[in-house]
Structure formats: structure tokens, C-alpha cells
Design a protein around this motif. Sequence first.
Motif, short mmCIF file in Angstrom:
data_model
loop_
_atom_site.label_atom_id
_atom_site.label_comp_id
_atom_site.label_asym_id
_atom_site.label_seq_id
_atom_site.Cartn_x
_atom_site.Cartn_y
_atom_site.Cartn_z
N LEU A 63 -0.73 4.21 7.40
CA LEU A 63 -0.87 4.55 6.12
C LEU A 63 0.65 3.40 5.31
O LEU A 63 1.20 2.77 5.15
CB LEU A 63 -0.86 4.94 5.24
CG LEU A 63 -2.86 5.50 5.37
CD1 LEU A 63 -2.89 6.39 4.51
CD2 LEU A 63 -3.74 4.28 5.13
N LYS A 64 1.99 4.39 6.30
CA LYS A 64 3.08 4.29 5.57
C LYS A 64 2.89 2.09 6.45
O LYS A 64 3.62 1.93 6.04
CB LYS A 64 4.27 5.05 6.98
CG LYS A 64 3.88 6.30 5.95
CD LYS A 64 5.12 7.21 6.86
CE LYS A 64 5.36 9.00 6.48
NZ LYS A 64 5.31 9.77 6.99
N GLN A 65 2.70 2.50 7.58
CA GLN A 65 2.73 0.89 8.31
C GLN A 65 2.29 -0.02 7.05
O GLN A 65 2.88 -0.96 8.17
CB GLN A 65 2.32 1.08 9.20
CG GLN A 65 3.37 1.94 10.62
CD GLN A 65 4.36 1.33 11.19
OE1 GLN A 65 4.43 -0.02 11.28
NE2 GLN A 65 4.66 1.61 11.76
N ALA A 66 1.26 0.47 6.75
CA ALA A 66 1.13 -0.72 6.26
C ALA A 66 1.27 -1.52 4.98
O ALA A 66 1.44 -1.84 4.46
CB ALA A 66 -1.08 -0.16 5.64
N VAL A 67 1.99 0.27 4.10
CA VAL A 67 2.72 -0.16 2.73
C VAL A 67 4.29 -0.94 2.81
O VAL A 67 4.31 -1.57 2.27
CB VAL A 67 2.68 0.72 2.32
CG1 VAL A 67 1.63 1.76 1.70
CG2 VAL A 67 3.03 2.44 3.03
N SER A 77 -3.75 2.28 0.03
CA SER A 77 -3.12 3.00 0.78
C SER A 77 -1.97 3.75 0.41
O SER A 77 -2.21 5.66 1.51
CB SER A 77 -1.73 1.66 1.50
OG SER A 77 -3.39 1.36 3.01
N HIS A 78 -1.64 3.30 -0.98
CA HIS A 78 -0.84 4.13 -1.10
C HIS A 78 -1.10 5.63 -1.81
O HIS A 78 -1.03 6.58 -1.67
CB HIS A 78 -0.39 3.86 -2.99
CG HIS A 78 1.49 2.62 -2.08
ND1 HIS A 78 2.16 3.28 -1.52
CD2 HIS A 78 1.18 1.21 -2.58
CE1 HIS A 78 2.84 2.27 -1.48
NE2 HIS A 78 2.51 1.17 -2.55
N LYS A 100 5.35 10.35 -5.86
CA LYS A 100 5.71 8.67 -6.09
C LYS A 100 4.21 7.85 -5.54
O LYS A 100 4.28 7.07 -6.02
CB LYS A 100 7.16 8.79 -4.85
CG LYS A 100 6.64 7.01 -4.19
CD LYS A 100 8.15 7.12 -3.54
CE LYS A 100 8.92 5.09 -3.00
NZ LYS A 100 9.23 5.91 -1.76
N GLU A 101 3.39 8.31 -4.65
CA GLU A 101 2.28 7.52 -3.88
C GLU A 101 1.57 7.43 -4.95
O GLU A 101 0.91 6.47 -5.02
CB GLU A 101 1.97 8.14 -2.85
CG GLU A 101 2.90 7.96 -1.86
CD GLU A 101 3.51 7.09 -1.03
OE1 GLU A 101 2.21 6.20 -1.51
OE2 GLU A 101 4.67 7.02 0.00
N LEU A 102 1.15 8.23 -5.70
CA LEU A 102 0.25 8.46 -7.11
C LEU A 102 0.59 7.85 -8.04
O LEU A 102 0.33 7.24 -9.02
CB LEU A 102 -0.77 9.96 -7.31
CG LEU A 102 -1.21 10.67 -6.76
CD1 LEU A 102 -0.77 11.93 -7.16
CD2 LEU A 102 -2.27 9.93 -5.74
N ALA A 129 0.14 3.95 -6.37
CA ALA A 129 -0.71 3.90 -6.54
C ALA A 129 -1.86 2.85 -7.55
O ALA A 129 -2.65 2.22 -7.64
CB ALA A 129 -2.19 4.42 -6.47
N THR A 130 -1.48 3.98 -9.18
CA THR A 130 -2.05 3.49 -10.36
C THR A 130 -1.36 2.51 -11.06
O THR A 130 -1.71 1.36 -11.25
CB THR A 130 -1.11 4.62 -10.94
OG1 THR A 130 -2.22 5.82 -11.24
CG2 THR A 130 -2.20 4.73 -12.25
N ALA A 131 0.27 2.52 -10.33
CA ALA A 131 0.64 1.08 -11.25
C ALA A 131 0.22 -0.51 -10.55
O ALA A 131 0.33 -1.54 -10.99
CB ALA A 131 2.32 0.63 -10.76
N ASN A 132 -1.06 -0.08 -8.86
CA ASN A 132 -1.26 -1.42 -8.29
C ASN A 132 -2.23 -1.75 -8.01
O ASN A 132 -2.84 -2.55 -8.06
CB ASN A 132 -0.47 -1.38 -6.74
CG ASN A 132 1.08 -1.64 -6.67
OD1 ASN A 132 1.39 -2.91 -7.79
ND2 ASN A 132 1.37 -0.36 -6.42
#
Length: 299
Positions: free
Chosen positions: A104-108, A117-118, A145-147, A150-153
Motif C-alpha cells: 500500500l505504501k508503494q501504491a500511494v 490505500s490510505h 495521517k492515513e485517516l 483518506a478522508t480528504a481524498n
Amino acid sequence: MIRLLASLLLFAATCARADLAADKLTEAGISVFTNAYRAWDSEQFDAAAKLFQSACNQPAATATNFYWLGVGEFHRALCALGTGDGSRQKATAEALLNQAADALKQAVAREPNQAESHALLGTIYGMEIGEHWLRAIWLGPRLQKELELATANGTNDARVLYLLGTSQFYCARRESSRREALATLQQAEQLFDAEAKTPPGPLEPRWGRDSCLTFIGNCYEKLGQPKEAAVYFRKALALHPENGMARAGLARVTEGNLGVVKKSLLSAPACAGCPPRSRCNNRVTPSRSLKKTLKSAAS
């Protein structure tokens, strides 16, 4: 000049073939993954993950290819957690969660705005914190940070809101917080319903809908509304008869055994995707900033 043009065309054709190879392998993996999810079969999840890994080994692998590898490894971890409470299963699940997080880190890294992914990364961090609460010292900020990302996008993404709703559910300590979780999950339900009306593209995800309905049932159960809970547990089972969490929930609320609701929910899956027979211990009390992030998803 002609040689340069020919070289550029050859390079473009090679890249196109590499893209196609990666996507074809991912498509094959999605087909196997879908069957694995329906049957909740660990061997099929393993086979899907191998195909996703092969896709990511291609030189032109994309964020989507790595997203699916993360999803595949995540569900392999859930299967491992569901096979028992022994140290061997936990060690296997932890290794698979680490592999999922790496993918998932590779994805983002390739696509920073990829909300699912986030959201799934945040879920994994939460599960890891739940296993060893001291990890909150360094994983807590990453989870937050990830949440937030995710919420922003992903405000219109069914799986993002579903994952956020499950986090709100397990962070809730008051009735008002449980209702916020319910509202987020109901938003996710509407998005899942709309999504189901159109056939998916070859690489589009369709997992999580039955688990979202299960968590809505859990919310109603926690709020002391067993009839409403039963409706949602039945909806989840209609979509996915192998959903053990929904089946157990339905048994609780239809038997009127509400005296064990609190105990049973504390032992239920605390993570996203939490399909059948999976468990984790994401019970960490959220920070104020994390609560604010989760609350924003319901607004």
C-alpha cells in the motif's frame, strides 16, 4: 532522427506491453480473490496474492496493481487471524499485514491521492497498535495521517467511508459517538448500493459491502436496537452467507441475549474488511486529534 524516432516508438510499445501484462495478471488475481472472498478460502487468497505479486513484479506496475496486492495480503492476514489464537497464527498474520502495508505504501507513492490505500493503511496500523499498545507511540501519528488523507481524498468512496466508520465504531465510548459511526456507515451503505447498480471495470474493487452492513448491525446492537440490528445482519448474510460475524450477531439479537452484547462486541473484528471469522484487538483509546479526524467523516 529516424533511428531516434524508431527507438522511441519501440520504447513506447514495450511500456504498453508491460502495462498490459501487469493489468492482465491483476485481473486474473481479482477473479481468484472474488471467489476466495465468497468462500472465505485461504488457499484461494494465497493464489490471488501470487498473481497480484506477479503483476507488481512487472516493470510498469502501477498504483492499482500495488493496491490489489495490499488488499490480497490484508485478507490473507484476516484468514490467518481466523484460524486460531496461537502465536504461530498471530506471527503469520503480522508478517502478512507488514507485506500488505509495504504494498500500500508503494501504491500511494505512485498515486498519493489513492484514498482506499490510505484508509487500508490506517486500518493496518490500528490492528498493529491493538496487538501491542506501545506501538501507538510511533504508529499512532501514522494512523492519524492515513485517516486524514483518506478522508480528504475519498469522501465519495464506499470503502473509505466503511473503513472510517469501523474505526469510529471501535473508538466510540458514548452513544453520540456510536451514532456518528452509524451515520458514516450508512453513508457508505448508500455508496455501496449505488456502486452495485453498475458493473465494475476490470480493475475496480467491489469488496466490503457485506461487512459494512454487518457493522451497521453492530452499531444498532450497541445502541440497544436489536430489531434494526437483525435487519442488517440478515442483509449482510444475504450478500455473503459465509460472513460469520453477521451470523453470530444475528444469533445474539434474535435470541434476545443482549446481556452479552458488550462482551461479544469487544471480541469481534476491529478492522476493515473484517469478513468472517477474523479477529483483532484494536481497542486503543484514540487521541483528541484522531477523534476529530474520525468525527469529520460523519459531517
